[in-house]
Motif scaffolding. Structure first.
Motif, short mmCIF file in Angstrom:
data_model
loop_
_atom_site.label_atom_id
_atom_site.label_comp_id
_atom_site.label_asym_id
_atom_site.label_seq_id
_atom_site.Cartn_x
_atom_site.Cartn_y
_atom_site.Cartn_z
N GLN A 8 0.85 -1.17 0.00
CA GLN A 8 0.00 0.00 0.00
C GLN A 8 0.89 1.23 0.00
N ALA A 9 0.73 2.06 -1.01
CA ALA A 9 1.54 3.27 -1.09
C ALA A 9 1.07 4.28 -0.05
N LEU A 10 1.98 5.10 0.42
CA LEU A 10 1.62 6.18 1.32
C LEU A 10 0.75 7.19 0.57
N PRO A 11 -0.11 7.94 1.28
CA PRO A 11 -0.89 8.98 0.62
C PRO A 11 0.01 9.94 -0.16
N ILE A 12 -0.50 10.46 -1.27
CA ILE A 12 0.32 11.31 -2.14
C ILE A 12 0.90 12.49 -1.39
N TYR A 13 0.11 13.13 -0.54
CA TYR A 13 0.64 14.31 0.15
C TYR A 13 1.78 13.93 1.09
N VAL A 14 1.73 12.72 1.68
CA VAL A 14 2.82 12.26 2.55
C VAL A 14 4.06 11.97 1.70
N GLN A 15 3.87 11.38 0.53
CA GLN A 15 5.00 11.13 -0.37
C GLN A 15 5.69 12.44 -0.74
N ILE A 16 4.89 13.47 -1.06
CA ILE A 16 5.46 14.77 -1.44
C ILE A 16 6.19 15.39 -0.25
N SER A 17 5.57 15.34 0.92
CA SER A 17 6.20 15.88 2.12
C SER A 17 7.52 15.19 2.42
N GLU A 18 7.51 13.85 2.35
CA GLU A 18 8.73 13.09 2.62
C GLU A 18 9.82 13.37 1.58
N ARG A 19 9.41 13.49 0.31
CA ARG A 19 10.39 13.81 -0.73
C ARG A 19 11.05 15.17 -0.44
N LEU A 20 10.25 16.15 -0.07
CA LEU A 20 10.79 17.49 0.21
C LEU A 20 11.69 17.46 1.44
N ILE A 21 11.30 16.72 2.47
CA ILE A 21 12.14 16.61 3.67
C ILE A 21 13.51 16.06 3.31
N ARG A 22 13.54 15.02 2.47
CA ARG A 22 14.82 14.40 2.10
C ARG A 22 15.62 15.31 1.17
N GLU A 23 14.94 16.07 0.30
CA GLU A 23 15.64 17.00 -0.58
C GLU A 23 16.25 18.15 0.23
N ILE A 24 15.54 18.61 1.24
CA ILE A 24 16.06 19.67 2.10
C ILE A 24 17.26 19.15 2.89
N ALA A 25 17.12 17.94 3.45
CA ALA A 25 18.22 17.36 4.24
C ALA A 25 19.48 17.16 3.39
N ALA A 26 19.29 16.81 2.11
CA ALA A 26 20.41 16.58 1.21
C ALA A 26 21.04 17.87 0.71
N THR A 51 -3.67 18.92 -2.78
CA THR A 51 -2.76 17.88 -2.29
C THR A 51 -1.42 18.49 -1.89
N LEU A 52 -0.91 19.40 -2.72
CA LEU A 52 0.34 20.07 -2.40
C LEU A 52 0.21 20.86 -1.10
N ARG A 53 -0.92 21.54 -0.93
CA ARG A 53 -1.09 22.34 0.29
C ARG A 53 -1.11 21.47 1.54
N LYS A 54 -1.64 20.26 1.44
CA LYS A 54 -1.60 19.33 2.58
C LYS A 54 -0.15 18.94 2.89
N ALA A 55 0.64 18.72 1.82
CA ALA A 55 2.05 18.38 2.02
C ALA A 55 2.81 19.54 2.66
N LEU A 56 2.53 20.77 2.20
CA LEU A 56 3.20 21.94 2.76
C LEU A 56 2.77 22.19 4.20
N ALA A 57 1.50 21.90 4.50
CA ALA A 57 1.03 22.05 5.87
C ALA A 57 1.74 21.07 6.79
N ASP A 58 2.02 19.87 6.27
CA ASP A 58 2.76 18.88 7.05
C ASP A 58 4.17 19.38 7.32
#
Length: 238
Positions: A8-26, A51-58
């Motif tokens: 089961q894939a993570l919700p799209i907004y969580v995927q986007i949030s996690e991608r951004l977290i890892r891009e910032i960390a890198a 969906t993007l706004r939910k990721a940014l809110a996270d």
């Protein structure tokens, strides 16, 4: 034995949030950077603005984003973030990359000989997975969860993040881990999509994980392609 299945894939907004977290960390998105306008950013990512706004809110809730009315969204670097993949240490060679997982098999069986002590049961749930960063296959994993954590686990139960599944479905919170890093041989059971032949040299991670009561509950082994991925642990802001 449970057959291979798409987790089961993570919700799209969580995927986007996690991608951004890892891009910032890198360091791909620097501290203080202004993100593109939301509509442009959503279009680039191929997602709805909502969906993007939910990721940014996270991200904002984690202290990694400052939203200034009339100005935009600004990145705020934090060395430690309570993200879904906080304990996932593999990154692409150039840094970052969104982790995903494909479950190959799940079996309840006797714990392996030579494994460190974890949990009270003589049996464990053995989970074998293929790991990707973005679209690149970079590792195979064998995870052992103590048998007392659940009477049964199937491939359909699992999501991309095992630790999220542990927390939400089993009430097991992984609070700390200890990793030993080295070189090992690709196991004979490795999926051919891993790209390395059985017996060839690869990177190796052996991990013991403790729950919130400081009890060891999980033991895992990861074989990774060091030409595609690197192990990196960020302990604080340098």
């Amino acid at each position: 034995m449970a057959q291979s299945a798409t987790p089961q894939a993570l919700p799209i907004y969580v995927q986007i949030s996690e991608r951004l977290i890892r891009e910032i960390a890198a360091g791909h998105i620097v501290d203080g950077a202004r993100l593109p306008p939301e509509r442009d950013m959503a279009a680039d990512l191929g997602i709805a603005v909502g969906t993007l706004r939910k990721a940014l809110a996270d991200l904002e809730s984690k202290g990694m984003l400052e939203r200034i009315q009339g100005s935009g969204n600004y990145v705020r670097h934090k060395p430690q973030v309570a993200s879904v993949y906080a304990f996932f240490r593999l990154e692409k060679i150039e840094g970052g990359g969104l982790p995903t997982a494909e479950v190959l098999s799940v079996d309840r069986m006797q714990k392996p000989d030579g494994a460190p002590s974890f949990g009270a049961s003589r049996q464990g749930h053995r989970i074998r997975r293929l790991r990707r960063l973005d679209d690149d296959v970079i590792a195979v994993e064998e995870i052992w969860l103590d048998g007392d954590a659940a009477p049964e686990i199937t491939t359909e139960d699992l999501s991309d993040s095992l630790y999220l599944y542990y927390r939400e479905k089993l009430g097991v919170i992984i609070a700390s881990v200890a990793d030993e890093i080295g070189v090992d041989s690709v196991p004979a059971w490795a999926d051919e999509r891993f790209g390395l032949t059985a017996g060839s040299a690869c990177g190796y991670i052996e991990r013991v994980s403790w729950d919130s009561a400081s009890s060891p509950v999980e033991f895992s082994r990861t074989w990774f392609d060091y030409n595609k991925a690197r192990y990196l642990s960020r302990m604080g802001k340098g």
